[in-house]
Write a protein that holds these residues in place. Structure first.
Motif, PDB file in Angstrom:
ATOM      1  N   ALA A 284       0.833  -1.206   0.000  1.00 47.41           N
ATOM      2  CA  ALA A 284       0.000   0.000   0.000  1.00 47.41           C
ATOM      3  C   ALA A 284       0.864   1.251   0.000  1.00 47.41           C
ATOM      4  O   ALA A 284       0.539   2.249  -0.658  1.00 47.41           O
ATOM      5  N   LEU A 285       1.978   1.208   0.724  1.00 49.10           N
ATOM      6  CA  LEU A 285       2.895   2.353   0.745  1.00 49.10           C
ATOM      7  C   LEU A 285       3.493   2.585  -0.640  1.00 49.10           C
ATOM      8  O   LEU A 285       3.580   3.725  -1.102  1.00 49.10           O
ATOM      9  N   VAL A 286       3.900   1.509  -1.307  1.00 44.79           N
ATOM     10  CA  VAL A 286       4.470   1.623  -2.646  1.00 44.79           C
ATOM     11  C   VAL A 286       3.445   2.245  -3.607  1.00 44.79           C
ATOM     12  O   VAL A 286       3.782   3.104  -4.434  1.00 44.79           O
ATOM     13  N   VAL A 287       2.195   1.827  -3.481  1.00 45.44           N
ATOM     14  CA  VAL A 287       1.141   2.334  -4.362  1.00 45.44           C
ATOM     15  C   VAL A 287       0.912   3.828  -4.151  1.00 45.44           C
ATOM     16  O   VAL A 287       0.762   4.595  -5.112  1.00 45.44           O
ATOM     17  N   HIS A 288       0.915   4.261  -2.898  1.00 44.07           N
ATOM     18  CA  HIS A 288       0.533   5.636  -2.589  1.00 44.07           C
ATOM     19  C   HIS A 288       1.700   6.609  -2.477  1.00 44.07           C
ATOM     20  O   HIS A 288       1.492   7.809  -2.319  1.00 44.07           O
ATOM     21  N   SER A 289       2.918   6.115  -2.558  1.00 41.33           N
ATOM     22  CA  SER A 289       4.068   7.007  -2.327  1.00 41.33           C
ATOM     23  C   SER A 289       5.043   6.943  -3.493  1.00 41.33           C
ATOM     24  O   SER A 289       5.830   5.998  -3.592  1.00 41.33           O
ATOM     25  N   ASN A 290       4.980   7.934  -4.328  1.00 38.09           N
ATOM     26  CA  ASN A 290       5.904   8.033  -5.447  1.00 38.09           C
ATOM     27  C   ASN A 290       7.097   8.900  -5.026  1.00 38.09           C
ATOM     28  O   ASN A 290       6.924   9.937  -4.400  1.00 38.09           O
ATOM     29  N   HIS A 291       8.330   8.442  -5.351  1.00 38.78           N
ATOM     30  CA  HIS A 291       9.539   9.179  -4.962  1.00 38.78           C
ATOM     31  C   HIS A 291       9.516   9.490  -3.459  1.00 38.78           C
ATOM     32  O   HIS A 291       9.613  10.642  -3.036  1.00 38.78           O
ATOM     33  N   LEU A 292       9.407   8.447  -2.668  1.00 35.47           N
ATOM     34  CA  LEU A 292       9.208   8.604  -1.229  1.00 35.47           C
ATOM     35  C   LEU A 292      10.379   9.315  -0.557  1.00 35.47           C
ATOM     36  O   LEU A 292      10.178  10.171   0.314  1.00 35.47           O
ATOM     37  N   PHE A 293      11.613   8.981  -0.930  1.00 32.05           N
ATOM     38  CA  PHE A 293      12.753   9.607  -0.268  1.00 32.05           C
ATOM     39  C   PHE A 293      12.797  11.106  -0.556  1.00 32.05           C
ATOM     40  O   PHE A 293      13.134  11.901   0.319  1.00 32.05           O
ATOM     41  N   SER A 294      12.421  11.502  -1.763  1.00 29.04           N
ATOM     42  CA  SER A 294      12.364  12.931  -2.088  1.00 29.04           C
ATOM     43  C   SER A 294      11.359  13.641  -1.201  1.00 29.04           C
ATOM     44  O   SER A 294      11.583  14.778  -0.756  1.00 29.04           O
ATOM     45  N   LYS A 295      10.257  12.969  -0.897  1.00 28.86           N
ATOM     46  CA  LYS A 295       9.257  13.559   0.000  1.00 28.86           C
ATOM     47  C   LYS A 295       9.814  13.694   1.404  1.00 28.86           C
ATOM     48  O   LYS A 295       9.571  14.692   2.085  1.00 28.86           O
ATOM     49  N   VAL A 296      10.565  12.681   1.845  1.00 25.90           N
ATOM     50  CA  VAL A 296      11.165  12.720   3.187  1.00 25.90           C
ATOM     51  C   VAL A 296      12.102  13.917   3.304  1.00 25.90           C
ATOM     52  O   VAL A 296      12.145  14.596   4.332  1.00 25.90           O
ATOM     53  N   LEU A 297      12.861  14.188   2.244  1.00 25.17           N
ATOM     54  CA  LEU A 297      13.780  15.319   2.265  1.00 25.17           C
ATOM     55  C   LEU A 297      13.046  16.646   2.337  1.00 25.17           C
ATOM     56  O   LEU A 297      13.555  17.623   2.904  1.00 25.17           O
ATOM     57  N   GLU A 298      11.836  16.696   1.790  1.00 26.54           N
ATOM     58  CA  GLU A 298      11.085  17.953   1.732  1.00 26.54           C
ATOM     59  C   GLU A 298      10.266  18.210   2.993  1.00 26.54           C
ATOM     60  O   GLU A 298      10.140  19.352   3.439  1.00 26.54           O
ATOM     61  N   ILE A 299       9.712  17.148   3.580  1.00 30.89           N
ATOM     62  CA  ILE A 299       8.788  17.304   4.711  1.00 30.89           C
ATOM     63  C   ILE A 299       9.560  17.505   6.009  1.00 30.89           C
ATOM     64  O   ILE A 299      10.383  16.679   6.395  1.00 30.89           O
ATOM     65  N   LYS A 300       9.288  18.599   6.695  1.00 24.76           N
ATOM     66  CA  LYS A 300       9.998  18.914   7.937  1.00 24.76           C
ATOM     67  C   LYS A 300       9.174  18.596   9.186  1.00 24.76           C
ATOM     68  O   LYS A 300       9.725  18.394  10.259  1.00 24.76           O
ATOM     69  N   ASP A 301       7.854  18.565   9.039  1.00 28.14           N
ATOM     70  CA  ASP A 301       6.967  18.357  10.179  1.00 28.14           C
ATOM     71  C   ASP A 301       6.859  16.868  10.512  1.00 28.14           C
ATOM     72  O   ASP A 301       6.609  16.043   9.631  1.00 28.14           O
ATOM     73  N   VAL A 302       7.048  16.524  11.793  1.00 22.45           N
ATOM     74  CA  VAL A 302       7.016  15.120  12.221  1.00 22.45           C
ATOM     75  C   VAL A 302       5.640  14.518  11.983  1.00 22.45           C
ATOM     76  O   VAL A 302       5.514  13.367  11.555  1.00 22.45           O
ATOM     77  N   LYS A 303       4.606  15.299  12.245  1.00 22.86           N
ATOM     78  CA  LYS A 303       3.243  14.803  12.028  1.00 22.86           C
ATOM     79  C   LYS A 303       3.026  14.446  10.563  1.00 22.86           C
ATOM     80  O   LYS A 303       2.398  13.427  10.242  1.00 22.86           O
ATOM     81  N   ALA A 304       3.542  15.274   9.672  1.00 27.29           N
ATOM     82  CA  ALA A 304       3.400  15.011   8.239  1.00 27.29           C
ATOM     83  C   ALA A 304       4.207  13.783   7.825  1.00 27.29           C
ATOM     84  O   ALA A 304       3.778  12.999   6.963  1.00 27.29           O
ATOM     85  N   LEU A 305       5.378  13.572   8.441  1.00 27.08           N
ATOM     86  CA  LEU A 305       6.163  12.365   8.151  1.00 27.08           C
ATOM     87  C   LEU A 305       5.412  11.116   8.601  1.00 27.08           C
ATOM     88  O   LEU A 305       5.395  10.106   7.888  1.00 27.08           O
ATOM     89  N   ARG A 306       4.791  11.198   9.774  1.00 27.48           N
ATOM     90  CA  ARG A 306       3.976  10.060  10.230  1.00 27.48           C
ATOM     91  C   ARG A 306       2.830   9.810   9.249  1.00 27.48           C
ATOM     92  O   ARG A 306       2.441   8.667   8.993  1.00 27.48           O
ATOM     93  N   GLY A 307       2.294  10.899   8.699  1.00 29.20           N
ATOM     94  CA  GLY A 307       1.172  10.779   7.771  1.00 29.20           C
ATOM     95  C   GLY A 307       1.503  10.000   6.515  1.00 29.20           C
ATOM     96  O   GLY A 307       0.612   9.409   5.888  1.00 29.20           O
ATOM     97  N   LEU A 308       2.778   9.979   6.113  1.00 31.16           N
ATOM     98  CA  LEU A 308       3.174   9.187   4.945  1.00 31.16           C
ATOM     99  C   LEU A 308       2.827   7.724   5.126  1.00 31.16           C
ATOM    100  O   LEU A 308       2.593   6.996   4.147  1.00 31.16           O
ATOM    101  N   PHE A 309       2.793   7.277   6.393  1.00 32.66           N
ATOM    102  CA  PHE A 309       2.536   5.865   6.681  1.00 32.66           C
ATOM    103  C   PHE A 309       1.140   5.624   7.260  1.00 32.66           C
ATOM    104  O   PHE A 309       0.528   4.597   6.990  1.00 32.66           O
ATOM    105  N   SER A 310       0.644   6.585   8.045  1.00 30.65           N
ATOM    106  CA  SER A 310      -0.646   6.367   8.717  1.00 30.65           C
ATOM    107  C   SER A 310      -1.830   6.512   7.773  1.00 30.65           C
ATOM    108  O   SER A 310      -2.912   5.959   8.043  1.00 30.65           O
TER     109      SER A 310
END
Length: 428
Positions: A284-310
């Motif tokens: 499900a993560l693979v389906v919903h997350s394109n270029h995931l590491f690039s998103k990790v580099l951009e997102i600074k908020d911890v809540k938003a990082l948790r949201g990538l998985f929740s």
């Protein structure tokens, strides 16, 4: 007195000996301006020291030994890197040091200059009958600033060691950060029990292959479960039969070789942690997350990082299944916060640090440390033991540092190389 040479290094480095009326063993007046830089590589123990002997100021190297005779015993007589030593610091001067060229090396004997209370504190630390760590009787009284500064240092040491594996994998993947991140994230999806099969799965199924089927969740799930070896044998339900049909086509198309299914472990795992559930969550993560590491580099908020998985939703089939063809009571199969935080700790924080260090961008290193400060501490025996000693542990920043402290300092009684141990020795 019983102590290793490291203790004398410590005494010299911090000048913790009686310095009044200092003289060499030849009776010349001695003054120390700088003890020099401690050298952990080959060659003299301290480099670039500055001292005055008589009326002459010297700059050069200092060698430290328990006894003067250790100079010859350690093979320094024939080693040219020791020819410019300006001072020999020893506990006991049992033999004058004369170089092959006839130069007599000035010697400082510390036998009667080391305070008894300093030695006693050291001896109690290293040779005491502690049950948890050497300084267990004192660590709770060490001030917060000293603890924070030292824990920051050992945390960075831990991250630097762990990031070496990331850079090795990055080199194998020809500098592809996304692929490397995908492989490490997969391994951590297996947590400790199923880390190996998850890692093998990711390496057998490159992210670029999955990316070609982003718009077809069933095909993503088919490749992941097929490569994991769960689509072999007789299946009954419509959903796994569809997966099997899709996988058989995709396996031939990409010449995929599945891993051995027996590698996956179910024993002593809560059903929520079964590898089948972790696999469908990963799909499900693979389906919903394109270029995931690039998103990790951009997102600074911890809540938003948790949201990538929740916020990812698994296939509805798994609402009442933990295994194929075996119905169970309905329950949510989305990832819980505890599992998400483990992934943030072991993957996202590590990659922020590794990316920052590798590319010399301090911003990402700082973001890693900040992320760890916002994640809860881990619960294990080592952390519980430190808590019973009065150590404040609220975040993963502290718990990760304490794991490093325990495993690489306390266990080896490297108190003289530890900022906490140094503080305790000086407090007396």
């Amino acid at each position: 007195m019983l102590f290793p040479e490291d203790f004398l290094h410590y005494v010299w480095k911090f000048r913790l000996f009686e310095r009044a009326d200092l003289q060499t063993t030849d009776g010349e007046e001695l003054e120390i301006f700088s003890a020099g830089m401690h050298n952990s590589d080959s060659g003299p123990d301290f480099q670039n020291a500055r001292i005055r002997i008589g009326d002459t100021v010297w700059a050069g190297n200092v060698e430290v030994h328990i006894s003067s005779s250790d100079w010859q015993r350690h093979g320094h007589t024939t080693d040219d890197s020791y020819s410019n030593v300006i001072l020999h610091v020893v506990y006991k001067d049992d033999k004058p040091l004369i170089l092959p060229n006839g130069r007599r090396v000035p010697t400082l004997e510390l036998q009667n200059r080391i305070p008894d209370d300093l030695y006693n504190r050291y001896h109690n630390l290293v040779f005491g009958n502690q049950t948890i760590i050497p300084c267990e009787a004192n660590i709770g009284s060490v001030d917060g600033l000293t603890m924070h500064n030292w824990l920051t240092r050992v945390l960075v040491e831990r991250l630097e060691k762990r990031s070496a594996a990331v850079i090795d994998a990055l080199n194998i993947n020809r500098g592809d950060w996304e692929e490397t991140f995908y492989q490490f994230l997969a391994a951590n999806f297996g947590f400790k029990t199923n880390a190996l099969p998850f890692e093998l799965l990711a390496k057998s199924l490159p992210q670029i292959t999955l990316a070609k089927h982003k718009n077809n969740p069933l095909q993503i799930e088919a490749m992941i479960f097929g490569q994991a070896g769960f689509l072999n044998g007789d299946l009954k339900d419509e959903y796994p039969l569809k997966l099997k049909s899709e996988y058989e086509f995709l396996q031939k198309k990409y010449k995929l070789i599945p891993i051995e299914n027996h590698l996956w472990k179910f024993m002593r795992l809560r059903p929520q942690n079964f590898p089948t559930i972790r696999l469908v969550q990963f799909a499900a993560l693979v389906v919903h997350s394109n270029h995931l590491f690039s998103k990790v580099l951009e997102i600074k908020d911890v809540k938003a990082l948790r949201g990538l998985f929740s916020e990812i939703k698994v296939n509805p089939y798994w609402e009442d299944h933990y295994r194929f063809d075996v119905e169970s009571a309905p329950s949510s199969k989305n990832m819980g916060q505890a599992s998400i935080d483990i992934l943030l700790l072991n993957t996202l924080a590590l990659f922020l640090f590794s990316y920052g260090k590798h590319n010399q961008i301090q911003h990402y290193v700082n973001r890693c440390l900040k992320l760890l400060e916002h994640l809860p501490n881990e619960n294990n025996k080592i952390i519980t033991d430190f808590a019973t000693l009065g150590v404040k542990i609220d975040t993963a920043f502290e718990s990760q540092a304490l794991l490093e402290l325990k495993n690489n300092y306390c266990n080896y009684k490297k108190c003289l190389h530890c900022g906490v141990g140094n503080k305790i020795l000086k407090l007396g």
